[in-house]
Scaffold this active site. Structure first.
Site, short mmCIF file in Angstrom:
data_model
loop_
_atom_site.label_atom_id
_atom_site.label_comp_id
_atom_site.label_asym_id
_atom_site.label_seq_id
_atom_site.Cartn_x
_atom_site.Cartn_y
_atom_site.Cartn_z
N SER A 1 31.84 53.36 98.14
CA SER A 1 31.66 54.32 99.23
C SER A 1 30.35 54.00 99.93
O SER A 1 29.38 53.58 99.29
CB SER A 1 31.61 55.74 98.64
OG SER A 1 31.05 56.62 99.58
N SER A 2 30.32 54.21 101.23
CA SER A 2 29.07 53.96 101.97
C SER A 2 27.95 54.83 101.42
O SER A 2 26.79 54.45 101.41
CB SER A 2 29.26 54.26 103.46
OG SER A 2 30.38 53.58 103.95
N GLN B 1 32.62 65.72 112.28
CA GLN B 1 33.25 65.93 110.97
C GLN B 1 32.22 66.18 109.87
O GLN B 1 32.57 66.33 108.71
CB GLN B 1 34.16 64.76 110.62
CG GLN B 1 33.44 63.49 110.25
CD GLN B 1 34.41 62.35 110.03
OE1 GLN B 1 35.05 61.91 110.97
NE2 GLN B 1 34.53 61.87 108.80
N HIS C 1 36.51 48.86 102.64
CA HIS C 1 36.92 48.65 104.04
C HIS C 1 37.61 47.29 104.17
O HIS C 1 38.62 47.16 104.87
CB HIS C 1 35.71 48.68 104.97
CG HIS C 1 34.96 49.97 104.99
ND1 HIS C 1 33.62 50.06 104.66
CD2 HIS C 1 35.35 51.25 105.27
CE1 HIS C 1 33.22 51.31 104.77
NE2 HIS C 1 34.25 52.06 105.13
N MET D 1 33.40 54.44 109.48
CA MET D 1 32.11 54.97 109.96
C MET D 1 31.01 53.96 109.64
O MET D 1 29.82 54.32 109.59
CB MET D 1 31.82 56.32 109.32
CG MET D 1 32.88 57.37 109.71
SD MET D 1 32.27 59.05 109.68
CE MET D 1 31.87 59.22 107.96
N HIS E 1 31.95 47.93 103.30
CA HIS E 1 31.96 47.44 101.92
C HIS E 1 33.35 46.92 101.59
O HIS E 1 34.24 46.93 102.47
CB HIS E 1 31.52 48.55 100.94
CG HIS E 1 32.28 49.83 101.10
ND1 HIS E 1 33.63 49.95 100.80
CD2 HIS E 1 31.90 51.05 101.56
CE1 HIS E 1 34.02 51.18 101.03
NE2 HIS E 1 33.01 51.87 101.50
N LYS F 1 41.09 56.53 98.44
CA LYS F 1 39.88 57.16 97.91
C LYS F 1 39.70 58.54 98.55
O LYS F 1 39.33 59.50 97.92
CB LYS F 1 38.65 56.31 98.17
CG LYS F 1 37.52 56.73 97.27
CD LYS F 1 36.13 56.53 97.76
CE LYS F 1 35.76 56.96 99.10
NZ LYS F 1 34.77 58.02 99.20
N VAL G 1 39.31 50.75 96.06
CA VAL G 1 38.60 49.59 95.51
C VAL G 1 37.38 50.11 94.74
O VAL G 1 36.66 50.99 95.22
CB VAL G 1 38.15 48.64 96.64
CG1 VAL G 1 37.35 47.47 96.08
CG2 VAL G 1 39.37 48.14 97.41
P1 AMP Z 1 34.68 55.60 105.89
O1 AMP Z 1 33.93 54.50 106.58
O2 AMP Z 1 34.04 56.04 104.62
O3 AMP Z 1 35.04 56.72 106.83
O4 AMP Z 1 36.06 54.96 105.43
C1 AMP Z 1 36.89 54.31 106.32
C2 AMP Z 1 38.21 54.03 105.63
O5 AMP Z 1 37.99 53.23 104.47
C3 AMP Z 1 38.91 55.31 105.14
O6 AMP Z 1 40.31 55.18 105.36
C4 AMP Z 1 38.57 55.34 103.68
O7 AMP Z 1 39.52 56.02 102.88
C5 AMP Z 1 38.57 53.85 103.35
N1 AMP Z 1 37.79 53.60 102.13
C6 AMP Z 1 36.52 54.00 101.88
N2 AMP Z 1 36.15 53.63 100.62
C7 AMP Z 1 37.22 53.01 100.08
C8 AMP Z 1 37.48 52.41 98.80
N3 AMP Z 1 36.57 52.38 97.83
N4 AMP Z 1 38.69 51.86 98.59
C9 AMP Z 1 39.64 51.89 99.56
N5 AMP Z 1 39.46 52.43 100.78
C10 AMP Z 1 38.27 52.98 101.04
#
Ligand code: AMP
Length: 281
Positions: free
Chosen positions: A191-192, A67, A43, A36, A40, A156, A182
């Site tokens: 996390s974003s 969502q 990702h 999304m 970072h 995560k 990570v």
């Molecule tokens: P998001 O952009 O938050 O929807 O995350 C996209 C993908 O990146 C999802 O599969 C998350 O689980 C993964 N993700 C987000 N944060 C982390 C992290 N700190 N370590 C590993 N994977 C992550």
């Protein structure tokens, strides 16, 4: 203009489905990293793994409104597409970035029939009504559009990974590849949403991680784990003045409540500065 051209040379940006279908046609060994945005290092670790295991890597950036169970959360979700593209390009590991419009994803108007099983309405599903139905629906739509061989997802978001794997691998050829969480130098899971945290919040988050490690270490010695976790939950609430949705030990294969450390993970969801954070160790 020069900036955009520069990006296009090495990393192709796909702005709609017809350009995606045309561009991806020649490839079948596709690794897919759905995101999304707010890119970072978490990702990037997914992208690295895709790059190692697949010939072509495609990253999507799509903030899926369906969502979000909380309108404020959707409105304040970090958005900075130029910065994201710059970071992605710098990795030199991304072949395509898919930036769909709402209608690209939802042009097939079939109403989602997704309903979680009662036994899956636990952890985040219990506290975020409709969230995983939205996640599963968008992941299914993205999978049908992108047709990847492998999809890379982070531990995560363990429950998300678990539910998506269970649903998608039954229906599609794509394999879900789990990737380790990570963390930053203080062990806070990237996390974003961390973008909205202040200095004090980061200190608390670092302490909470330490507490989780401690709790996990001590669980082994406890006879009544449920009581122990409830006690620790109350302690965290009082010490840090935070709201906690859950602090639970669950089996990592089926997410059932667990009474032993073997094959189990400790899950937490809590709020700092009105930001909902999740972690599991
Ligand atoms: P998001 O952009 O938050 O929807 O995350 C996209 C993908 O990146 C999802 O599969 C998350 O689980 C993964 N993700 C987000 N944060 C982390 C992290 N700190 N370590 C590993 N994977 C992550």
């Amino acid at each position: 203009m020069f900036y955009l051209l520069n990006i296009l040379i090495q990393m192709k940006i796909l702005l709609d489905n017809s350009s995606l279908y045309k561009s991806l046609r020649p490839f079948n060994d596709l690794g897919f990293v759905p995101t999304m945005g707010g890119i970072h290092k978490g990702h990037l670790s997914l992208i690295n793994k895709s790059n190692r295991l697949c010939k072509i890597t495609i990253v999507s950036i799509f903030i899926n409104p369906k969502q979000f169970n909380n309108k404020k959360d959707l409105k304040s979700y970090p958005r900075n597409i130029n910065k994201d593209l710059k970071i992605l390009k710098k990795t030199k590991k991304v072949d395509f970035v898919y930036l769909p419009r709402f209608k690209d994803i939802y042009e097939n108007k079939n109403k989602s029939k997704i309903k979680l099983n009662k036994k899956d309405i636990i952890l985040c599903a219990k506290y975020r009504k409709g969230h995983f139905e939205g996640v599963l629906d968008v992941m299914e739509r993205l999978t049908k559009i992108v047709r990847p061989k492998k999809i890379f997802m982070g531990e995560k978001d363990f429950q998300q990974l678990y539910l998506v794997k269970k649903r998608l691998e039954k229906k599609y050829k794509a394999k879900i590849i789990p990737c380790k969480t990570v963390r930053d130098k203080n062990n806070i899971a990237l996390s974003s949403r961390n973008f909205h945290l202040n200095k004090l919040n980061f200190e608390v988050a670092a302490n909470i991680y330490k507490q989780l490690v401690n709790i996990k270490k001590n669980i082994k010695k406890k006879k009544n784990i449920l009581n122990f976790l409830n006690h620790k939950k109350r302690e965290l609430i009082n010490n840090y003045k935070i709201k906690i949705d859950y602090l639970e030990l669950r089996n990592k294969k089926n997410l059932k409540t667990s009474k032993k450390m073997n094959n189990s993970r400790l899950f937490i969801a809590y709020y700092l500065n009105n930001v909902r954070l999740i972690d599991n160790i």
